[in-house]
Design a protein around this motif. Structure first.
Motif, PDB file in Angstrom:
ATOM      1  N   GLY A  34      37.385  47.469  39.389  1.00 57.98           N
ATOM      2  CA  GLY A  34      36.354  48.355  39.934  1.00 57.98           C
ATOM      3  C   GLY A  34      36.942  49.609  40.556  1.00 57.98           C
ATOM      4  N   ALA A  35      38.087  49.456  41.204  1.00 58.06           N
ATOM      5  CA  ALA A  35      38.739  50.628  41.789  1.00 58.06           C
ATOM      6  C   ALA A  35      39.222  51.584  40.709  1.00 58.06           C
ATOM      7  N   LEU A  36      39.710  51.056  39.589  1.00 55.60           N
ATOM      8  CA  LEU A  36      40.154  51.925  38.497  1.00 55.60           C
ATOM      9  C   LEU A  36      38.979  52.683  37.894  1.00 55.60           C
ATOM     10  N   TYR A  37      37.848  52.007  37.717  1.00 55.59           N
ATOM     11  CA  TYR A  37      36.646  52.711  37.254  1.00 55.59           C
ATOM     12  C   TYR A  37      36.300  53.861  38.195  1.00 55.59           C
ATOM     13  N   CYS A  38      36.279  53.555  39.480  1.00 54.82           N
ATOM     14  CA  CYS A  38      35.934  54.574  40.469  1.00 54.82           C
ATOM     15  C   CYS A  38      36.950  55.710  40.470  1.00 54.82           C
ATOM     16  N   GLY A  39      38.231  55.366  40.409  1.00 56.80           N
ATOM     17  CA  GLY A  39      39.260  56.395  40.449  1.00 56.80           C
ATOM     18  C   GLY A  39      39.164  57.367  39.291  1.00 56.80           C
ATOM     19  N   PHE A  40      38.937  56.842  38.084  1.00 61.67           N
ATOM     20  CA  PHE A  40      38.859  57.722  36.927  1.00 61.67           C
ATOM     21  C   PHE A  40      37.572  58.547  36.931  1.00 61.67           C
ATOM     22  N   VAL A  41      36.448  57.922  37.224  1.00 66.84           N
ATOM     23  CA  VAL A  41      35.174  58.650  37.194  1.00 66.84           C
ATOM     24  C   VAL A  41      35.137  59.715  38.286  1.00 66.84           C
ATOM     25  N   VAL A  42      35.426  59.306  39.512  1.00 64.92           N
ATOM     26  CA  VAL A  42      35.410  60.268  40.609  1.00 64.92           C
ATOM     27  C   VAL A  42      36.523  61.298  40.435  1.00 64.92           C
ATOM     28  N   GLY A  43      37.673  60.864  39.925  1.00 61.29           N
ATOM     29  CA  GLY A  43      38.774  61.796  39.720  1.00 61.29           C
ATOM     30  C   GLY A  43      38.433  62.884  38.710  1.00 61.29           C
ATOM     31  N   VAL A  44      37.732  62.526  37.638  1.00 65.94           N
ATOM     32  CA  VAL A  44      37.340  63.536  36.649  1.00 65.94           C
ATOM     33  C   VAL A  44      36.369  64.537  37.270  1.00 65.94           C
ATOM     34  N   ALA A  98      44.047  56.365  45.621  1.00 68.02           N
ATOM     35  CA  ALA A  98      43.240  56.089  46.807  1.00 68.02           C
ATOM     36  C   ALA A  98      42.307  54.905  46.576  1.00 68.02           C
ATOM     37  N   ALA A  99      41.718  54.817  45.390  1.00 67.96           N
ATOM     38  CA  ALA A  99      40.789  53.721  45.117  1.00 67.96           C
ATOM     39  C   ALA A  99      41.518  52.371  45.071  1.00 67.96           C
ATOM     40  N   VAL A 100      42.694  52.345  44.434  1.00 72.27           N
ATOM     41  CA  VAL A 100      43.439  51.079  44.346  1.00 72.27           C
ATOM     42  C   VAL A 100      43.903  50.630  45.730  1.00 72.27           C
ATOM     43  N   LEU A 101      44.414  51.556  46.534  1.00 66.82           N
ATOM     44  CA  LEU A 101      44.835  51.193  47.891  1.00 66.82           C
ATOM     45  C   LEU A 101      43.649  50.752  48.738  1.00 66.82           C
ATOM     46  N   ALA A 102      42.517  51.421  48.573  1.00 66.49           N
ATOM     47  CA  ALA A 102      41.330  51.015  49.316  1.00 66.49           C
ATOM     48  C   ALA A 102      40.833  49.642  48.877  1.00 66.49           C
ATOM     49  N   ALA A 103      40.938  49.353  47.587  1.00 67.64           N
ATOM     50  CA  ALA A 103      40.541  48.022  47.110  1.00 67.64           C
ATOM     51  C   ALA A 103      41.423  46.942  47.706  1.00 67.64           C
ATOM     52  N   ALA A 104      42.724  47.201  47.751  1.00 71.72           N
ATOM     53  CA  ALA A 104      43.627  46.229  48.375  1.00 71.72           C
ATOM     54  C   ALA A 104      43.306  46.051  49.854  1.00 71.72           C
ATOM     55  N   GLY A 105      43.011  47.154  50.537  1.00 69.19           N
ATOM     56  CA  GLY A 105      42.625  47.045  51.939  1.00 69.19           C
ATOM     57  C   GLY A 105      41.307  46.312  52.129  1.00 69.19           C
ATOM     58  N   GLY A 106      40.363  46.526  51.211  1.00 72.20           N
ATOM     59  CA  GLY A 106      39.094  45.802  51.310  1.00 72.20           C
ATOM     60  C   GLY A 106      39.232  44.316  51.114  1.00 72.20           C
ATOM     61  N   VAL A 107      40.033  43.915  50.125  1.00 72.92           N
ATOM     62  CA  VAL A 107      40.273  42.480  49.915  1.00 72.92           C
ATOM     63  C   VAL A 107      40.962  41.874  51.130  1.00 72.92           C
ATOM     64  N   THR A 108      41.924  42.603  51.689  1.00 77.72           N
ATOM     65  CA  THR A 108      42.590  42.107  52.900  1.00 77.72           C
ATOM     66  C   THR A 108      41.608  41.955  54.046  1.00 77.72           C
ATOM     67  N   MET A 109      40.683  42.902  54.159  1.00 83.51           N
ATOM     68  CA  MET A 109      39.667  42.825  55.213  1.00 83.51           C
ATOM     69  C   MET A 109      38.752  41.621  54.996  1.00 83.51           C
ATOM     70  N   HIS A 110      38.389  41.361  53.758  1.00 88.02           N
ATOM     71  CA  HIS A 110      37.558  40.188  53.461  1.00 88.02           C
ATOM     72  C   HIS A 110      38.284  38.903  53.842  1.00 88.02           C
ATOM     73  N   VAL A 111      39.585  38.835  53.556  1.00 84.39           N
ATOM     74  CA  VAL A 111      40.338  37.626  53.872  1.00 84.39           C
ATOM     75  C   VAL A 111      40.482  37.448  55.382  1.00 84.39           C
ATOM     76  N   LEU A 112      40.772  38.545  56.093  1.00 89.30           N
ATOM     77  CA  LEU A 112      40.983  38.438  57.536  1.00 89.30           C
ATOM     78  C   LEU A 112      39.697  38.100  58.282  1.00 89.30           C
ATOM     79  N   THR A 113      38.576  38.628  57.823  1.00 88.90           N
ATOM     80  CA  THR A 113      37.301  38.376  58.505  1.00 88.90           C
ATOM     81  C   THR A 113      36.579  37.143  57.980  1.00 88.90           C
ATOM     82  N   ASP A 114      37.115  36.512  56.909  1.00 90.14           N
ATOM     83  CA  ASP A 114      36.465  35.329  56.315  1.00 90.14           C
ATOM     84  C   ASP A 114      35.008  35.638  55.992  1.00 90.14           C
ATOM     85  N   SER A 115      34.839  36.688  55.176  1.00 89.46           N
ATOM     86  CA  SER A 115      33.488  37.155  54.861  1.00 89.46           C
ATOM     87  C   SER A 115      32.763  36.275  53.862  1.00 89.46           C
ATOM     88  N   GLY A 116      33.458  35.331  53.245  1.00 91.12           N
ATOM     89  CA  GLY A 116      32.841  34.488  52.230  1.00 91.12           C
ATOM     90  C   GLY A 116      33.058  34.990  50.823  1.00 91.12           C
TER      91      GLY A 116
END
Length: 229
Positions: free
Chosen positions: A194-204, A159-177
């Protein structure tokens, strides 16, 4: 001698039909009514990991807690030796906890796109994680308690890795800087780490809640009897 009437026959010249014999035993009752099993309802059980996930994102991902986490990360010891090892481990844990952050409003007017992308990433993480955890909790696919730990950690990391990919895509589409003055490859690599850190910590943490919570029960098929009796 009393007179008795002659038996009546259907056709002249043929012997009279014999009288119907009385049934020696009672007739068999009608077969039992077939009762169809009720339709299987969709699985609506809330896994025990969903509530800790929501509370974790609400309490740790808010902007006030995010500032404290950033301050704690800068105060951790750095360098070689045991102190540096403990500091690196603590920094990884804090980075994972502070990754699913959210904010109620952007700080400045030109940060609206950035604010939308960061909040969308957190929402994607929660939605995908809840969907995967519910999938693991279904009776058909529910693993044993010893395998739930790996399943929950894997669901959180996915979930974290997919969300990270979606976040980067959102940054590119909105030209957030986000990509201004930065390389796309390094930016994606940083987002995935960062997503891997979150996935392992939250997953544990969620796996610990899954082990403590009641395990999903497997519903078997009822035994059937063969043969009459």
């Amino acid at each position: 001698m009393p007179w008795t009437p002659a038996p009546r026959s259907g056709v002249a010249g043929e012997p009279p039909a014999p009288a119907p014999a009385v049934a020696a035993r009672a007739l068999d009752p009608l077969p039992a009514r077939i009762v169809l099993p009720p339709p299987e309802r969709p699985h609506r059980r809330v896994p025990p990991e969903v509530r800790p996930l929501l509370w974790l994102v609400l309490l740790v991902g808010n902007p006030w807690a995010a500032r404290l986490i950033i301050e704690w990360r800068y105060r951790l010891p750095r360098g070689d030796g045991p102190a540096g090892l403990v500091g690196a481990l603590g920094e990884a844990i804090l980075a994972g906890l502070g990754w699913p952050r959210w904010d109620v409003r952007p700080l400045r007017a030109d940060h609206v796109a950035w604010w939308l992308a960061e909040n969308a990433r957190t929402v994607l993480f929660v939605v995908i994680a809840v969907a995967l955890l519910r999938r693991l909790a279904t009776p058909a696919l529910a693993p044993r308690r010893t395998h739930r730990v790996l399943g929950v950690i894997g669901a959180s990391v996915t979930a974290a890795v997919l969300a990270a990919a979606g976040g980067v895509t959102m940054h590119v589409l909105t030209d957030s800087g986000m990509l201004r003055g930065a390389d796309l490859t390094s930016t994606v690599r940083g987002a995935i780490s960062g997503a891997l850190y979150c996935g392992f910590v939250v997953g544990v943490l969620l796996a610990w809640a899954a082990v403590r919570g009641p395990g999903p029960r497997r519903e078997g098929f009822p035994a059937t009897r063969h043969g009459g009796g």
